[in-house]
Scaffold this motif. Structure first.
Motif, mmCIF file in Angstrom:
data_model
loop_
_atom_site.group_PDB
_atom_site.id
_atom_site.type_symbol
_atom_site.label_atom_id
_atom_site.label_comp_id
_atom_site.label_asym_id
_atom_site.label_seq_id
_atom_site.Cartn_x
_atom_site.Cartn_y
_atom_site.Cartn_z
ATOM 1 N N GLN A 134 -45.307 -15.061 13.034
ATOM 2 C CA GLN A 134 -44.915 -14.658 14.427
ATOM 3 C C GLN A 134 -43.609 -13.180 14.229
ATOM 4 O O GLN A 134 -42.898 -13.345 13.483
ATOM 5 C CB GLN A 134 -44.378 -15.470 15.562
ATOM 6 C CG GLN A 134 -45.451 -16.402 15.700
ATOM 7 C CD GLN A 134 -44.946 -17.458 16.688
ATOM 8 O OE1 GLN A 134 -43.830 -17.518 17.093
ATOM 9 N NE2 GLN A 134 -45.883 -18.459 16.997
ATOM 10 N N ARG A 143 -34.656 -23.799 16.350
ATOM 11 C CA ARG A 143 -35.557 -23.839 15.065
ATOM 12 C C ARG A 143 -34.650 -24.234 14.065
ATOM 13 O O ARG A 143 -34.943 -24.639 12.911
ATOM 14 C CB ARG A 143 -35.820 -22.261 15.090
ATOM 15 C CG ARG A 143 -36.909 -21.898 16.322
ATOM 16 C CD ARG A 143 -37.397 -20.333 15.924
ATOM 17 N NE ARG A 143 -37.868 -19.810 14.935
ATOM 18 C CZ ARG A 143 -38.254 -18.688 14.445
ATOM 19 N NH1 ARG A 143 -38.173 -17.770 15.587
ATOM 20 N NH2 ARG A 143 -38.851 -18.260 13.473
ATOM 21 N N TYR A 175 -42.411 -24.146 12.639
ATOM 22 C CA TYR A 175 -41.365 -23.980 13.832
ATOM 23 C C TYR A 175 -40.191 -23.149 13.493
ATOM 24 O O TYR A 175 -39.489 -22.466 14.308
ATOM 25 C CB TYR A 175 -40.897 -25.281 14.345
ATOM 26 C CG TYR A 175 -41.877 -26.122 15.122
ATOM 27 C CD1 TYR A 175 -42.617 -25.688 16.263
ATOM 28 C CD2 TYR A 175 -42.452 -27.128 14.547
ATOM 29 C CE1 TYR A 175 -43.515 -26.338 17.144
ATOM 30 C CE2 TYR A 175 -43.522 -27.960 15.138
ATOM 31 C CZ TYR A 175 -43.883 -27.472 16.311
ATOM 32 O OH TYR A 175 -44.970 -28.429 16.787
ATOM 33 N N GLY A 193 -41.956 -19.893 11.906
ATOM 34 C CA GLY A 193 -42.776 -19.279 13.054
ATOM 35 C C GLY A 193 -44.056 -18.839 12.246
ATOM 36 O O GLY A 193 -44.762 -18.028 12.808
#
Length: 222
Positions: free
Chosen positions: A40, A55, A30, A33
């Protein structure tokens, strides 16, 4: 390997990374990512969003209620635009245009003085420029304090550690180990983090005493 003012073996560095991925898989998922196919892309690269602040909570950043509107209200589009999303700390040498632009961006997000402020800013901006902005907090200060005082900047101390020949060789060795076939997902996910984040994880672990480590593990955050 040299990490701040400490020296460890490559084997110990690998153990630290593996232990971290086992203890804090949600942080890697999280905050960083990282998903099955890798890290990501940076989301909303030129402004801060509520998702970014969410986050930060996963990293136990100690955001206060009044921090949220203050961070969301910062208009740093010009400063973000001056720093490429793929900019690297290795290229932010003293006196460089990149370091000057990164410093202006960092200064836009000040909430106050001290380590807690630096932790909030560094973690937030690491999400936006993950190859450039090193994470900083009280654990890392224990490891990098002497180097920071000697060199004058934590960013430069971390940059020098990324470029140190023995560390480059060690990072190459770590990558080769993590790329071996049939690795479990947590180990594969470590590859997506990159060397700057590895440096943070290793320094944070080395700087944490038993009390801090127990608290972090218990809250499943960091």
């Amino acid at each position: 390997m040299r990490i701040g003012d400490q020296v460890i073996t490559t084997g110990r560095a690998l153990e630290i990374l593996q232990e971290y991925s086992g203890r804090f898989p949600d942080t890697i998922r999280y905050f960083d990512g990282v998903v099955a196919c890798g890290r990501q892309p940076v989301q909303a690269p030129h402004h801060v969003t509520m998702a970014d602040l969410g986050r930060l909570v996963v990293m136990n950043t100690n955001l206060r209620s009044n921090d949220v509107p203050r961070l969301l209200a910062v208009d740093a589009r010009a400063e973000f635009s001056a720093v490429p999303v793929d900019a690297r700390l290795e290229d932010a040498a003293p006196g460089s245009d990149l370091l000057a632009a990164a410093t202006r961006l960092y200064d836009r997000f000040g909430l106050g003085d001290g380590t807690e402020d630096a932790a909030k800013r560094s973690k937030l901006l690491h999400l936006k420029r993950p190859l450039l902005v090193p994470v900083f907090d009280s654990h890392i200060e224990r490891v990098y304090g002497p180097a920071k005082d000697r060199i004058g900047s934590y960013w430069e101390a971390a940059r020098q550690d990324l470029l140190l020949a023995e560390n480059v060789a060690a990072f190459d060795e770590l990558e080769a180990e993590l790329r071996k076939p049939l690795q479990e997902p947590p180990r594969r996910h470590l590859l997506a983090l990159g060397r700057l984040r590895w440096l943070d994880i290793i320094a944070w672990t080395l700087g944490g005493d038993s009390e801090h480590a127990a608290r972090s593990i218990a809250t499943a955050g960091r």
